[in-house]
Design a protein around this motif. Structure first.
Motif, PDB file in Angstrom:
ATOM      1  N   PRO A 174       0.820  -1.213   0.000  1.00 51.30           N
ATOM      2  CA  PRO A 174       0.000   0.000   0.000  1.00 51.30           C
ATOM      3  C   PRO A 174       0.855   1.264   0.000  1.00 51.30           C
ATOM      4  CG  PRO A 174      -0.758  -1.545   1.669  1.00 51.30           C
ATOM      5  CD  PRO A 174       0.554  -2.062   1.156  1.00 51.30           C
ATOM      6  N   ALA A 175       0.351   2.312  -0.612  1.00 53.60           N
ATOM      7  CA  ALA A 175       1.097   3.566  -0.709  1.00 53.60           C
ATOM      8  C   ALA A 175       1.408   4.101   0.687  1.00 53.60           C
ATOM      9  CB  ALA A 175       0.279   4.590  -1.490  1.00 53.60           C
ATOM     10  N   PRO A 176       2.569   4.754   0.826  1.00 53.68           N
ATOM     11  CA  PRO A 176       2.903   5.330   2.136  1.00 53.68           C
ATOM     12  C   PRO A 176       1.986   6.520   2.470  1.00 53.68           C
ATOM     13  CG  PRO A 176       4.534   5.966   0.505  1.00 53.68           C
ATOM     14  CD  PRO A 176       3.614   5.000  -0.173  1.00 53.68           C
ATOM     15  N   CYS A 177       2.174   7.033   3.670  1.00 55.46           N
ATOM     16  CA  CYS A 177       1.340   8.143   4.125  1.00 55.46           C
ATOM     17  C   CYS A 177       1.890   9.462   3.570  1.00 55.46           C
ATOM     18  CB  CYS A 177       1.368   8.162   5.657  1.00 55.46           C
ATOM     19  SG  CYS A 177       0.362   9.439   6.368  1.00 55.46           S
ATOM     20  N   ASN A 178       1.046  10.220   2.926  1.00 53.44           N
ATOM     21  CA  ASN A 178       1.465  11.482   2.341  1.00 53.44           C
ATOM     22  C   ASN A 178       0.997  12.661   3.185  1.00 53.44           C
ATOM     23  OD1 ASN A 178       2.461  10.090   0.129  1.00 53.44           O
ATOM     24  ND2 ASN A 178       0.543  10.270  -1.006  1.00 53.44           N
ATOM     25  N   LEU A 179       1.914  13.546   3.449  1.00 53.26           N
ATOM     26  CA  LEU A 179       1.541  14.786   4.128  1.00 53.26           C
ATOM     27  C   LEU A 179       1.876  15.939   3.188  1.00 53.26           C
ATOM     28  CD1 LEU A 179       0.585  16.355   6.641  1.00 53.26           C
ATOM     29  CD2 LEU A 179       2.932  16.243   7.500  1.00 53.26           C
ATOM     30  N   HIS A 180       0.863  16.691   2.828  1.00 53.13           N
ATOM     31  CA  HIS A 180       1.043  17.743   1.835  1.00 53.13           C
ATOM     32  C   HIS A 180       1.361  19.088   2.479  1.00 53.13           C
ATOM     33  CE1 HIS A 180      -0.271  15.223  -1.549  1.00 53.13           C
ATOM     34  NE2 HIS A 180      -0.968  14.619  -0.608  1.00 53.13           N
TER      35      HIS A 180
END
Ligand code: ZN
Length: 254
Positions: free
Chosen positions: A147-153
């Motif tokens: 699963p894709a990692p956690c993104n913080l924008h």
């Protein structure tokens, strides 16, 4: 990006690097360092699809000026187990977020900013738990391998809700080869105010209920409060996230 950023974080904070490749970009006191550059992202020619470098004003292949300038790079957190989640939230003294960007694409000055975020902050905890339990683990249960990692924008809703505090701000003028340090204070960091433009109308209506009852319009509120007062920010809740698969489904249903 990660390794130079660890050095940078060391210089800014005065804390030595961890010297281990195990978790890559940490400091010796357990600080987690994340970095992201929007200053040198590759752009794309909208006419022929060629890659365009940040300083190129025209497409190097077809000379088109119709260029899609990309500035969507973000901070990435890999959390693949409960242990990693606990380590980040309970055993990390702080998270340092480093961002390279430009105030606007015409400006040749690169802005370098660093914020500190407290992993004990309730929004920070909720944000990473939400990712791990409601996104990562659910995808694993459905059989997804990676699963894709956690993104913080940067400079988006979740970022401001984490109450980031500025510890460093420098501007690097490329043409003059000059660096100006605008702010540098690790002991007395500056709370990053949340611009009201970040909010949806519904959220403004919720937190400015009293003002609306008194007859103020949304436009008037926006003009009065360009930044959200601290006590109002506390009333905001986490936005519901739609994971990618569902997004696609919605799109197909149209
Ligand atoms: Zn082109």
């Amino acid at each position: 990006m990660a390794y130079p950023s660890q050095h940078l974080a060391s210089i800014i904070t005065g804390i030595k690097g961890g010297g281990t490749a195990a978790r890559g970009d940490d400091l010796s006191d357990g600080t987690e360092v994340k970095s992201c550059s929007r200053a040198d992202q590759l752009s794309e020619c909208l006419d022929c699809g060629a890659k365009v470098l940040p300083w190129q004003r025209k497409c190097p292949i077809c000379e088109s000026t119709n260029i899609n300038i990309k500035t969507d790079s973000h901070w990435i957190f890999s959390i693949k187990s409960k242990d990693e989640l606990n380590l980040l939230l309970n055993n990390t003294p702080r998270i340092i977020l480093i961002l390279f960007d430009r105030e606007s694409i015409e400006i040749e000055t690169i802005r370098l900013r660093a914020w500190v975020v407290n992993p004990k902050n309730s929004y920070v905890k909720a944000f990473f738990k939400e990712y791990f339990y409601d996104n990562y683990l659910k995808k694993i249960e459905k059989g997804e391998k990676n699963p894709a990692p956690c993104n913080l924008h940067p400079l988006k809703y979740d970022f401001y809700m984490m109450e980031p505090k500025l510890i460093f701000h420098a501007e690097i003028n490329i043409e003059k080869r000059d660096v100006e340090i605008k702010f540098w204070d690790v002991k007395n960091p500056r709370v990053e105010p949340m611009p009201i433009d970040i909010l949806r109308t519904k959220e403004i209506e919720e937190i400015f209920k009293d003002e609306i009852d008194k007859g103020l319009t949304i436009e008037e509120i926006k003009q009065t409060y360009s930044f959200i007062p601290e006590e109002k920010r506390k009333l905001l809740k986490m936005r519901k996230k739609i994971i990618k698969k569902y997004k696609e489904k919605y799109r197909r249903r149209g």
